[in-house]
Design an enzyme around this catalytic site. Structure first.
Site, short mmCIF file in Angstrom:
data_model
loop_
_atom_site.label_atom_id
_atom_site.label_comp_id
_atom_site.label_asym_id
_atom_site.label_seq_id
_atom_site.Cartn_x
_atom_site.Cartn_y
_atom_site.Cartn_z
N ASP A 1 -7.74 19.37 -14.27
CA ASP A 1 -8.10 18.12 -14.64
C ASP A 1 -7.70 17.98 -16.18
O ASP A 1 -8.55 18.84 -16.97
CB ASP A 1 -9.52 17.78 -14.43
CG ASP A 1 -9.98 16.38 -14.69
OD1 ASP A 1 -9.28 15.73 -15.49
OD2 ASP A 1 -10.91 15.89 -13.98
N ARG B 1 0.94 -1.24 -0.02
CA ARG B 1 -0.12 -0.08 -0.01
C ARG B 1 0.77 1.11 0.05
O ARG B 1 0.45 2.31 -0.66
CB ARG B 1 -0.96 0.21 1.23
CG ARG B 1 -1.62 1.07 1.33
CD ARG B 1 -2.70 1.32 2.14
NE ARG B 1 -2.83 0.59 3.41
CZ ARG B 1 -2.04 0.76 4.50
NH1 ARG B 1 -1.31 1.99 4.62
NH2 ARG B 1 -1.83 -0.13 5.58
N LYS C 1 -9.15 7.21 -18.55
CA LYS C 1 -9.28 7.54 -20.03
C LYS C 1 -8.16 7.28 -21.05
O LYS C 1 -7.53 6.23 -21.37
CB LYS C 1 -9.82 8.84 -19.95
CG LYS C 1 -10.75 9.17 -18.82
CD LYS C 1 -12.13 8.36 -19.07
CE LYS C 1 -12.98 8.19 -17.56
NZ LYS C 1 -13.39 9.63 -17.06
N TYR D 1 -16.71 17.49 -14.58
CA TYR D 1 -16.95 16.10 -14.54
C TYR D 1 -17.97 15.69 -13.63
O TYR D 1 -17.91 16.42 -12.36
CB TYR D 1 -15.57 15.24 -14.43
CG TYR D 1 -16.06 13.78 -14.30
CD1 TYR D 1 -16.44 13.10 -15.47
CD2 TYR D 1 -15.97 13.30 -13.11
CE1 TYR D 1 -16.69 11.59 -15.36
CE2 TYR D 1 -16.30 11.88 -12.86
CZ TYR D 1 -16.37 11.14 -14.17
OH TYR D 1 -16.84 9.78 -13.87
#
Ligand SMILES: *Cc1c(COP(=O)(O)O)cnc(C)c1O
Length: 417
Positions: A188, A65, A213, A117
């Site tokens: 973004d 992690r 994306k 978004y």
């Protein structure tokens, strides 16, 4: 966690930053395996790493992690492509947003562009409030910014191009005002990808991506990333990356890194295809208007020329169809190559109606103020052949708009509804 001294340090055979995008995409963060010589890194699935003494790991890893070889390599590659000193990977674009918002002090104020978004809008309006972070939205960031800044404003959030109307924001202008007030600017950059636009070069402090994306590019990984230059930000955000634990798996990092290596090829092809489709749409009498930053008719074309590589428009566009919402839905059902689905940036072309899908959660008034009308169709161009995509769009337009005429005529003659 300590700040690495040379954050994008790569082995001797890796290219230096003087190399072009394609060379960096293929080589940054991709050392040969020093033991086997393997050209492609192996997937490091181990969750834990042996130690020779208490708190003395054999190498640089302790627990997956906190850090993992595949994630490290992917982060190095993203940092190189975004001209950043540091990058951090998260389990999704949304987790990236959440970590950045969590890094703000309680009671902070954020200014955001209106047409963000949908998931970002949801986080800003429904989650950020729980630690008393308030977000003000504006449809015209550059004009409004001075008036919206409060003493507790800590962050400005930009999407350029915005989703789904493809409007642009001059990052440099916003950053100049923000920095005079000690405010950080986040961009973004999901819609452009690092190949078309590098926001840090225009004054942004953090660039975020939904890796889901363009960066991964094959519609098979959900992941996010943030890149930045400040060592203080690295300390704060990597602490939260570990503390919150919204990290991507080793396998997803490996897949996304493989996708990233061809980003330049895909982004060029998607731009070429989107340009062809946008021009065909603009010439059609079935179309009310087209939003594409690569077109001369785009109201902010000059910003695109300044901010995008070679003035490229990217692979995303949207348009308003004649015949309203019904025609928009019929269009999406009539395409044969474009798949009706959410998401974007993959090798395959997609189409959707934001008002009913990705942006359905935003109240109509707010939605329409941002240009997201019921007849707006959003297109993500993949890397198929341009002529096939253009022909598919044209035949679907015929079917969708003709269909609406038939239906309207039928309604007028029938029950009058
Ligand atoms: C998809 C998307 C996000 C959210 O990313 P996930 O990986 O789906 O969490 C954020 N911003 C933009 C512009 C996006 O398209």
């Amino acid at each position: 966690m300590t700040v690495p001294e040379h954050p994008i340090d790569t082995p001797p055979r890796a290219p230096s930053p003087v190399h072009g995008f394609g060379t960096l995409a293929v080589h940054a963060g991709s050392p040969h395996d020093p033991v086997t010589g393997a050209v492609i890194e192996s997937i490091s699935l181990s969750t834990t790493f042996a130690q020779t003494g208490l708190g003395k790991p054999v190498g640089q890893y302790e627990y997956s992690r906190s850090s993992n070889p595949n994630r490290d390599n992917f982060e190095k590659a993203v940092a190189a492509l975004e001209h950043a000193n540091y990058a951090l990977a998260f389990s999704s674009g949304s987790a990236t947003t959440a970590n950045i918002l969590q890094s703000l002090a309680q009671g902070s104020h954020v200014i955001s562009v209106s047409d963000v978004y949908g998931g970002t809008h949801r986080y800003f309006t429904k989650v950020a409030l729980t630690h008393d972070v308030k977000v003000t939205f504006t449809p015209s960031m550059v004009a409004d910014i001075e008036g919206l800044i409060r003493p507790n404003t800590k962050l400005i959030w930009i999407e350029s191009p915005s989703n789904p109307t493809l409007s642009l924001v001059d990052i440099r202008e916003v950053a100049t005002v923000a920095h005079q007030h000690g405010i950080m600017v986040v961009v973004d950059n999901t819609f452009m990808s690092p190949y078309v636009q590098n926001p840090l070069d225009h004054g942004a402090d953090i660039v975020v991506h939904s890796v889901t994306k363009y960066i991964n590019g094959h519609s098979d990984v959900v992941m996010g990333a943030a890149a930045f230059n400040s060592p203080e930000l690295f300390e704060r955000l990597s602490f939260l990356q570990n503390a919150i634990g919204a990290i991507p798996s080793a396998f997803d990092c490996w897949l996304a890194h493989r996708g990233l290596k061809t980003l330049h090829l895909r982004a060029r092809e998607a731009t070429k295809n989107a340009t062809g489709v946008a021009e065909a749409l603009e010439a059609s009498s079935h179309v009310r208007s087209v939003n594409y930053p690569g077109l001369a008719s785009h109201p902010q074309r000059e910003i695109a020329k300044k901010q995008h590589r070679d003035g490229m428009g990217g692979g995303m566009l949207s348009f308003r169809i004649q015949g309203g919402h019904d025609a928009a839905e019929r269009f999406c059902q009539a395409t044969k190559i474009f798949t009706l689905a959410e998401s974007l940036g993959g090798v395959e072309s997609l189409v959707e109606v934001p008002s009913a899908m990705t942006h359905g959660g935003i109240p109509r008034e707010q939605r329409e103020a941002a240009g997201v009308y019921d007849d707006l169709v959003r297109i993500s161009c993949g890397v198929e052949d341009e002529a096939d995509l253009v022909n598919d769009v044209l035949q679907a337009l015929e079917k969708a708009v003709l269909g609406s005429k038939v239906k309207n005529g039928f309604a007028a003659n029938g029950n009058g509804a």
